[in-house]
Design an enzyme around this catalytic site. Structure first.
Site, PDB file in Angstrom:
ATOM      1  N   LYS A 236      -3.266  -3.605 -10.478  1.00  0.00           N
ATOM      2  CA  LYS A 236      -2.164  -3.205  -9.613  1.00  0.00           C
ATOM      3  C   LYS A 236      -0.867  -3.169 -10.426  1.00  0.00           C
ATOM      4  O   LYS A 236      -0.752  -3.799 -11.474  1.00  0.00           O
ATOM      5  CB  LYS A 236      -2.027  -4.186  -8.444  1.00  0.00           C
TER       6      LYS A 236
ATOM      7  N   HIS B  43      -7.222   0.427  -1.954  1.00  0.00           N
ATOM      8  CA  HIS B  43      -6.637  -0.783  -2.511  1.00  0.00           C
ATOM      9  C   HIS B  43      -5.116  -0.692  -2.508  1.00  0.00           C
ATOM     10  O   HIS B  43      -4.540   0.402  -2.498  1.00  0.00           O
ATOM     11  CB  HIS B  43      -7.137  -1.008  -3.944  1.00  0.00           C
TER      12      HIS B  43
ATOM     13  N   TYR C 126       0.838  -1.200   0.000  1.00  0.00           N
ATOM     14  CA  TYR C 126       0.000   0.000   0.000  1.00  0.00           C
ATOM     15  C   TYR C 126       0.874   1.252   0.000  1.00  0.00           C
ATOM     16  O   TYR C 126       1.993   1.241   0.516  1.00  0.00           O
ATOM     17  CB  TYR C 126      -0.904   0.002   1.243  1.00  0.00           C
TER      18      TYR C 126
END
Length: 204
Positions: A181, A150, A140
């Site tokens: 991601k 997220h 993160y």
């Protein structure tokens, strides 16, 4: 002896006593949390200090009985930082070296993965496992905790002497792309230092 000198010495003694009390209080606050290593997990005691580890830095997960369950990576990291005191089921102290040997029985690639975990934590990021994404870890942004937003990256730790096939490399890219991601490959050398490569998915 002059009265002024006596008063000065008395004040100095009082200040010294207060300072000693403050030092003792500080030491008490920093007392390591007791944790038990059993099978493939580390479980810390139900205490305010354990909950503080979770609330401030999202270490582990809080169980129904209030105890804090840590991953093997988190357990070793906190053991090195002297945040926890680790014992086995019989109450025998476990050293860092013993913990690593035991952990490697469950995870053959434990040390390579831990080098990346430790490096990311030291940089101020929260890093958690990412098995449900098909990756080793998710990371993160600084200041972001799981549940608030997220994860930004997924990471695959790799030893510098390891070889990846194009198929394996493409598979890791697909996982990152499908989960929206960014993909990081953490290359770990023989000294435990980590170099990161961010991989981007591009369409021609």
């Amino acid at each position: 002896m002059p009265i002024k000198s006596k008063i000065t010495k008395k004040v100095k003694k009082q200040v010294k006593k207060k300072t000693e009390v403050k030092v003792e209080e500080t030491k008490t606050e920093k007392k390591p949390i007791k944790a038990i290593f059993t099978r493939e997990r580390v479980v810390a005691e139900n205490s305010d200090a354990s909950r503080d580890l979770y609330n401030t830095s999202r270490y582990g997960i809080i169980l129904e009985d209030g105890k804090l369950q840590l991953s093997l990576m988190e357990g070793l990291y906190l053991l090195e930082k002297e945040k926890i005191k680790l014992v086995d089921g019989r109450g025998k102290k476990i050293s860092k070296e013993d913990f690593i040997l035991k952990s490697q029985k469950f995870e053959p690639n434990f040390w390579i993965r831990y080098c990346v975990f430790k490096d990311i934590r030291n940089r101020g990021y929260i890093i958690k496992t990412a098995l449900k994404f098909g990756a080793d870890f998710r990371v993160y942004d600084r200041g972001i905790k799981p549940g608030e937003d997220h994860a930004r990256w997924i990471i695959y730790p790799v030893h510098e002497g390891e070889h990846l096939t194009w198929y394996e490399f493409a598979a890791k890219n697909r996982v990152a792309h499908s989960t929206r991601k960014r993909l990081l490959i953490g290359i770990v050398d023989d000294e435990g230092d980590v170099t990161y490569y961010e991989i981007a998915w591009k369409r021609p």
